[in-house]
Design an enzyme around this catalytic site. Structure first.
Site: not given
Length: 287
Positions: A88, A139, A153, A157, A188
């Site tokens: 993660n 992902s 980014y 992924k 988050t």
């Protein structure tokens, strides 16, 4: 769905906050044991006090391959096995590709791709020996396609998913399962402490303004606990999928992008097929 085995052992990276913490907490609440690793483990102190012997916290920078292998070995020594591994840990660099420094580009790949690779390599010997285990590669919606300011980014992924597809096939004969989890938006710390912006170039001001307007109008994120609930259902399955989408927005987007790609491939079918015609190997007697 299968009944969850008693006291499974989880290894969760990036577990001090966001999705990682939600996964770790859900596992503990289910009665499982958890090895929670993060660069900073202090935010996990309260959780550790609540669950005492069922939670082991370890400081770890996943970009340090030797440290990753040592942490996995310590986790197995402590709990005796591993059942569910959640890759993660991640960082987010936002910026147009032209704006990226070499250091920024490498940092993006080091954490999101190489960190997951090192963890996958470190746990596989133990999972193979057990003949069981489930790797969850976290992902992103960013792996469905590249978007302006999200290119590096997405690249990290995309790389994670390509590696994980191969790993799933390599691990299957040993009884080890792999699932690529593709979350949509969740509230988050990735958007704050986990995010770095490139130095903006004036040439992209209009595109950046247009994108900020779109984000302001359509960005609605969810509680990470909903992702954790989905993951608990996933790991309870006897036949988990290679891919799992989390959220209506990412679900719809995945189908929309897939349809547009298929339409483009179909429109260019004649050119594609004309580019292939088998001939004997150069230098052979038939050439």
């Amino acid at each position: 769905m299968a009944t969850s085995p008693a006291s499974r052992v989880w290894f969760v990276t990036g577990a001090s906050k966001g999705l990682g913490r939600a996964f770790a907490q859900a596992a503990l609440e289910a009665g499982d044991r958890v090895v929670a690793v993060a660069r900073r483990t202090a935010p996990l102190d309260e959780l550790a006090a609540e669950h005492e012997s069922r939670l082991l916290t370890l400081p770890l920078d996943v970009t340090d391959r030797d440290a990753v292998f040592a942490a996995v070995a310590k986790a197995v020594e402590h709990f005796g096995r591993l059942d569910i591994v959640v890759n993660n840990a991640g960082v987010l660099f936002l910026g147009m590709l032209e704006e990226f420094t070499e250091a920024q580009a490498r940092t993006q790949m080091e954490t999101n791709f190489f960190g997951a690779l090192w963890v996958s390599q470190a746990v596989m010997p133990y999972l193979r020996a057990q003949g069981s285990g489930h790797l969850l590669q976290i992902s992103s919606i960013g792996a469905l396609g590249g978007f302006p300011s999200n290119g590096m980014y997405s690249a990290s992924k995309f790389a994670l998913e390509g590696m994980s597809e191969a790993l799933a096939m390599e691990a299957a004969s040993f009884g080890v399962k792999v699932t690529i989890v593709q979350p949509g938006g969740y509230w988050t710390d990735l958007y704050s402490t986990g995010m770095t912006m490139t130095e903006p170039m004036e040439a992209y001001d209009s595109l950046r303004a247009e994108m900020q307007k779109q984000w302001a109008e359509g960005s609605i994120d969810s509680d990470p606990r909903l992702a954790a609930e989905a993951v608990m259902k996933l790991v309870a399955s006897d036949d988990p999928p290679l891919r799992l989408l989390l959220g209506s927005m990412v679900y719809d987007l995945a189908f929309d992008i897939s349809r547009r790609r298929m339409d483009t491939w179909a429109a260019w079918e004649e050119v594609s097929r004309a580019a292939e015609h088998a001939i004997p190997a150069p230098g052979s007697d038939d050439s």
